[in-house]
Motif scaffolding. Sequence first.
Motif, short mmCIF file in Angstrom:
data_model
loop_
_atom_site.label_atom_id
_atom_site.label_comp_id
_atom_site.label_asym_id
_atom_site.label_seq_id
_atom_site.Cartn_x
_atom_site.Cartn_y
_atom_site.Cartn_z
N GLU A 99 1.32 -40.90 -23.89
CA GLU A 99 2.23 -39.83 -23.46
C GLU A 99 1.64 -38.95 -22.38
N GLY A 100 0.45 -39.26 -21.85
CA GLY A 100 -0.16 -38.47 -20.80
C GLY A 100 -1.21 -37.53 -21.33
N GLU A 101 -1.81 -36.76 -20.42
CA GLU A 101 -2.87 -35.84 -20.80
C GLU A 101 -2.31 -34.62 -21.52
N CYS A 102 -3.06 -34.13 -22.48
CA CYS A 102 -2.67 -32.95 -23.25
C CYS A 102 -3.65 -31.84 -22.96
N GLN A 103 -3.17 -30.66 -22.63
CA GLN A 103 -4.00 -29.48 -22.42
C GLN A 103 -3.41 -28.34 -23.23
N VAL A 104 -4.19 -27.77 -24.13
CA VAL A 104 -3.76 -26.66 -24.96
C VAL A 104 -4.82 -25.56 -24.89
N ASP A 105 -4.38 -24.33 -24.74
CA ASP A 105 -5.29 -23.19 -24.75
C ASP A 105 -5.17 -22.48 -26.09
N LEU A 106 -6.31 -22.07 -26.63
CA LEU A 106 -6.36 -21.41 -27.93
C LEU A 106 -7.02 -20.05 -27.79
N SER A 107 -6.43 -19.04 -28.40
CA SER A 107 -7.02 -17.71 -28.45
C SER A 107 -7.80 -17.56 -29.75
N VAL A 108 -8.94 -16.89 -29.67
CA VAL A 108 -9.73 -16.57 -30.86
C VAL A 108 -9.29 -15.19 -31.32
N ILE A 109 -8.78 -15.10 -32.56
CA ILE A 109 -8.24 -13.84 -33.08
C ILE A 109 -8.79 -13.57 -34.48
N ASP A 110 -8.29 -12.52 -35.11
CA ASP A 110 -8.68 -12.15 -36.48
C ASP A 110 -10.20 -12.07 -36.63
N GLU A 111 -10.83 -11.38 -35.68
CA GLU A 111 -12.29 -11.20 -35.69
C GLU A 111 -13.04 -12.53 -35.74
N GLY A 112 -12.46 -13.54 -35.11
CA GLY A 112 -13.09 -14.85 -35.02
C GLY A 112 -12.77 -15.79 -36.16
N ARG A 113 -11.91 -15.38 -37.08
CA ARG A 113 -11.58 -16.22 -38.23
C ARG A 113 -10.41 -17.16 -37.99
N SER A 114 -9.64 -16.96 -36.89
CA SER A 114 -8.45 -17.77 -36.63
C SER A 114 -8.36 -18.13 -35.15
N LEU A 115 -7.66 -19.23 -34.90
CA LEU A 115 -7.30 -19.66 -33.55
C LEU A 115 -5.79 -19.81 -33.51
N CYS A 116 -5.19 -19.49 -32.37
CA CYS A 116 -3.75 -19.72 -32.20
C CYS A 116 -3.49 -20.30 -30.82
N VAL A 117 -2.40 -21.04 -30.69
CA VAL A 117 -2.00 -21.62 -29.40
C VAL A 117 -1.52 -20.47 -28.51
N ALA A 118 -2.06 -20.42 -27.30
CA ALA A 118 -1.74 -19.36 -26.35
C ALA A 118 -0.91 -19.91 -25.19
N ASP A 119 -0.27 -19.00 -24.47
CA ASP A 119 0.37 -19.37 -23.22
C ASP A 119 0.12 -18.26 -22.21
N LEU A 120 0.68 -18.37 -21.02
CA LEU A 120 0.40 -17.40 -19.96
C LEU A 120 0.79 -15.97 -20.32
N ASP A 121 1.79 -15.80 -21.17
CA ASP A 121 2.29 -14.47 -21.45
C ASP A 121 1.89 -13.92 -22.81
#
Length: 133
Positions: A99-121
């Motif tokens: 299906e092609g290349e996948c690029q996902v950005d993740l933010s580190v939150i909750d004092e480093g205990r969690s990651l979430c998918v981020a976008d430009l906004d």
Amino acid sequence: MSSVLLFCAGCSSETLHEIDRSDLVGSWKASGGDSIRFLADREVRTNGFSDSDQESCGDGGVGYWSFYVAMDDRGESIRTSPEATEGDFVSVSLREGAEGECQVDLSVIDEGRSLCVADLDNVCASGERFTRQ
């Protein structure tokens, strides 16, 4: 390969938290079953990002990860760096598959205990959170 991103860190109620490489390396899992394993050699293995708007990421795969670093004093322009050993924003790039290349950005939150998918906004573009296992 380096990615450049202009990020709106103040556009969400979530707060970014910087972690070092040793805190990121390991297994992370979301409540919906998606998982990510960050390896010390910068390899990453996922079983999917169902909460990502990247259709090519749905089945997961193998690729590499890197932290983003600021390119200016205000931190408004950032790029990935394979040498960075700490950060609050992580790039995951999976190798090209059917299906092609996948690029996902993740933010580190909750004092480093969690990651979430981020976008430009948004620091977190959805409600799904990956937590360390």
